[in-house]
Design an enzyme around this catalytic site. Structure first.
Site, mmCIF file in Angstrom:
data_model
loop_
_atom_site.group_PDB
_atom_site.id
_atom_site.type_symbol
_atom_site.label_atom_id
_atom_site.label_comp_id
_atom_site.label_asym_id
_atom_site.label_seq_id
_atom_site.Cartn_x
_atom_site.Cartn_y
_atom_site.Cartn_z
ATOM 1 N N ASP A 15 0.862 -1.187 0.000
ATOM 2 C CA ASP A 15 0.000 0.000 0.000
ATOM 3 C C ASP A 15 0.899 1.238 0.000
ATOM 4 O OD1 ASP A 15 -1.671 2.099 0.627
ATOM 5 O OD2 ASP A 15 -2.555 1.144 2.388
ATOM 6 N N ILE A 16 0.814 2.024 -1.045
ATOM 7 C CA ILE A 16 1.723 3.177 -1.198
ATOM 8 C C ILE A 16 1.527 4.224 -0.089
ATOM 9 C CG2 ILE A 16 0.302 4.615 -2.749
ATOM 10 C CD1 ILE A 16 2.920 5.005 -4.427
ATOM 11 N N ASN A 29 -6.998 12.466 -11.120
ATOM 12 C CA ASN A 29 -7.743 12.808 -12.340
ATOM 13 C C ASN A 29 -7.578 14.306 -12.601
ATOM 14 O OD1 ASN A 29 -9.841 14.266 -10.888
ATOM 15 N ND2 ASN A 29 -10.513 12.249 -10.187
ATOM 16 N N GLY A 37 -9.752 4.321 -5.990
ATOM 17 C CA GLY A 37 -8.440 3.704 -6.157
ATOM 18 C C GLY A 37 -7.376 4.291 -5.249
ATOM 19 N N VAL A 38 -6.189 4.430 -5.802
ATOM 20 C CA VAL A 38 -5.063 4.927 -5.007
ATOM 21 C C VAL A 38 -5.288 6.393 -4.611
ATOM 22 C CG1 VAL A 38 -3.547 5.584 -6.939
ATOM 23 C CG2 VAL A 38 -2.549 4.756 -4.824
ATOM 24 N N ASP A 39 -5.968 7.136 -5.446
ATOM 25 C CA ASP A 39 -6.303 8.541 -5.164
ATOM 26 C C ASP A 39 -7.138 8.634 -3.876
ATOM 27 O OD1 ASP A 39 -6.590 11.265 -5.540
ATOM 28 O OD2 ASP A 39 -7.902 11.119 -7.300
ATOM 29 N N ALA A 124 -8.677 2.122 -12.811
ATOM 30 C CA ALA A 124 -9.877 2.657 -13.458
ATOM 31 C C ALA A 124 -9.612 3.094 -14.894
ATOM 32 C CB ALA A 124 -10.400 3.845 -12.648
ATOM 33 N N TYR A 125 -8.391 3.518 -15.207
ATOM 34 C CA TYR A 125 -8.087 4.038 -16.547
ATOM 35 C C TYR A 125 -7.682 2.946 -17.550
ATOM 36 C CZ TYR A 125 -8.620 8.937 -15.048
ATOM 37 O OH TYR A 125 -9.120 10.130 -14.608
HETATM 38 N N1 AR6 Z 1 -1.255 1.430 -3.055
HETATM 39 C C1 AR6 Z 1 -0.667 1.060 -4.228
HETATM 40 N N2 AR6 Z 1 -1.368 0.830 -5.352
HETATM 41 C C2 AR6 Z 1 -2.712 0.969 -5.295
HETATM 42 C C3 AR6 Z 1 -3.407 1.357 -4.116
HETATM 43 C C4 AR6 Z 1 -2.607 1.591 -2.953
HETATM 44 N N3 AR6 Z 1 -3.146 1.975 -1.792
HETATM 45 N N4 AR6 Z 1 -4.742 1.409 -4.391
HETATM 46 C C5 AR6 Z 1 -4.884 1.059 -5.682
HETATM 47 N N5 AR6 Z 1 -3.681 0.786 -6.226
HETATM 48 P P1 AR6 Z 1 -6.299 3.590 -9.956
HETATM 49 P P2 AR6 Z 1 -5.889 5.032 -12.503
HETATM 50 C C6 AR6 Z 1 -3.332 0.401 -7.607
HETATM 51 O O1 AR6 Z 1 -7.655 3.148 -10.395
HETATM 52 O O2 AR6 Z 1 -6.059 3.783 -13.277
HETATM 53 C C7 AR6 Z 1 -9.270 7.441 -9.435
HETATM 54 O O3 AR6 Z 1 -10.646 7.466 -9.141
HETATM 55 C C8 AR6 Z 1 -4.401 -0.248 -8.449
HETATM 56 O O4 AR6 Z 1 -4.452 -1.641 -8.164
HETATM 57 O O5 AR6 Z 1 -6.122 4.065 -8.560
HETATM 58 O O6 AR6 Z 1 -4.747 5.951 -12.856
HETATM 59 C C9 AR6 Z 1 -8.725 8.803 -9.843
HETATM 60 O O7 AR6 Z 1 -9.389 9.859 -9.178
HETATM 61 C C10 AR6 Z 1 -3.897 0.033 -9.862
HETATM 62 O O8 AR6 Z 1 -2.930 -0.941 -10.267
HETATM 63 O O9 AR6 Z 1 -5.727 4.788 -10.910
HETATM 64 C C11 AR6 Z 1 -8.997 8.815 -11.308
HETATM 65 O O10 AR6 Z 1 -10.319 9.229 -11.609
HETATM 66 C C12 AR6 Z 1 -3.168 1.374 -9.725
HETATM 67 O O11 AR6 Z 1 -3.024 1.591 -8.317
HETATM 68 C C13 AR6 Z 1 -8.786 7.391 -11.727
HETATM 69 O O12 AR6 Z 1 -9.077 6.603 -10.566
HETATM 70 C C14 AR6 Z 1 -3.891 2.544 -10.343
HETATM 71 O O13 AR6 Z 1 -5.299 2.376 -10.230
HETATM 72 C C15 AR6 Z 1 -7.360 7.118 -12.128
HETATM 73 O O14 AR6 Z 1 -7.259 5.825 -12.618
#
Ligand code: AR6
Length: 176
Positions: A15-16, A29, A37-39, A124-125
């Site tokens: 977990d980052i 975004n 997600g991570v955001d 998500a992207y």
């Molecule tokens: N630590 C490390 N990696 C993570 C964590 C975490 N805590 N949580 C998720 N991931 P995403 P995107 C991974 O969807 O595709 C948001 O709503 C996850 O498994 O977070 O760039 C934003 O606001 C995946 O491999 O980001 C945007 O609207 C990676 O992080 C949109 O999602 C990225 O997944 C951005 O989409």
């Protein structure tokens, strides 16, 4: 790839938000006002002051990056970058590469010596992890070749599968 570049790259599963690197990168975004997600995880762990600072930025174009404080996170800074929504077109890889290059440049400009990246755009992207991994690591190596200030770049992958993709690709570079 040169050993002195490869040696500054680390790959971890986890977990980052728990990382105590100088900066962690957020896969944000264009609004910079949070999401899932991570955001969502970063905003939750940092606390509401992060959103207040993000509101002052007026958003961020795809491929660019913006820096804020980390507030309640172990990391001092958050670098927010906006990855492309995957469409399977050549501009996807250019934009994703810019996310890494611009985040690293902002880090260097702020005297940051350790920075952690999630797999930008791979949730998500919809960016395929094997393609995104090559762009992430190749762009980072290109940057590190010409920059000595950044001592450590950590790729933090949520899943074991994604972590293996990164480790396998880095191993091919180490061998060549
Ligand atoms: N630590 C490390 N990696 C993570 C964590 C975490 N805590 N949580 C998720 N991931 P995403 P995107 C991974 O969807 O595709 C948001 O709503 C996850 O498994 O977070 O760039 C934003 O606001 C995946 O491999 O980001 C945007 O609207 C990676 O992080 C949109 O999602 C990225 O997944 C951005 O989409």
């Amino acid at each position: 790839m040169e050993k002195k570049v490869i040696d500054r790259i680390e790959i971890r599963q986890g977990d980052i938000t728990r990382l105590d690197s100088d900066a962690i990168v957020n896969a944000a975004n264009n609004s910079l006002l949070g999401g899932g997600g991570v955001d969502g995880a970063i905003h939750k762990a940092a606390g509401p002051e992060l959103l207040e600072e993000c509101k002052t930025r007026g958003g961020c174009p795809t491929g660019e990056a913006a820096i804020t404080m980390g507030y309640n996170l172990p990391a001092q800074y958050v670098i927010h970058t906006v990855g492309p929504v995957y469409k399977g077109k050549p501009e996807d890889s250019k934009q994703l590469s810019l996310c890494y290059l611009n985040s690293l440049q902002i880090a260097a400009d702020h005297g940051i010596s350790s920075i952690a990246f999630p797999a930008v755009s791979c949730g998500a992207y919809g960016y395929p992890i094997d393609e995104a991994c090559k762009i992430a690591i190749d762009s980072t190596c290109d940057f590190l070749k010409n920059n000595q200030l950044i001592k450590k770049v950590i790729f933090v992958l949520f899943s074991e599968k994604a972590c293996d993709v990164y480790k396998d690709y880095l191993a091919t570079l180490t061998a060549s």
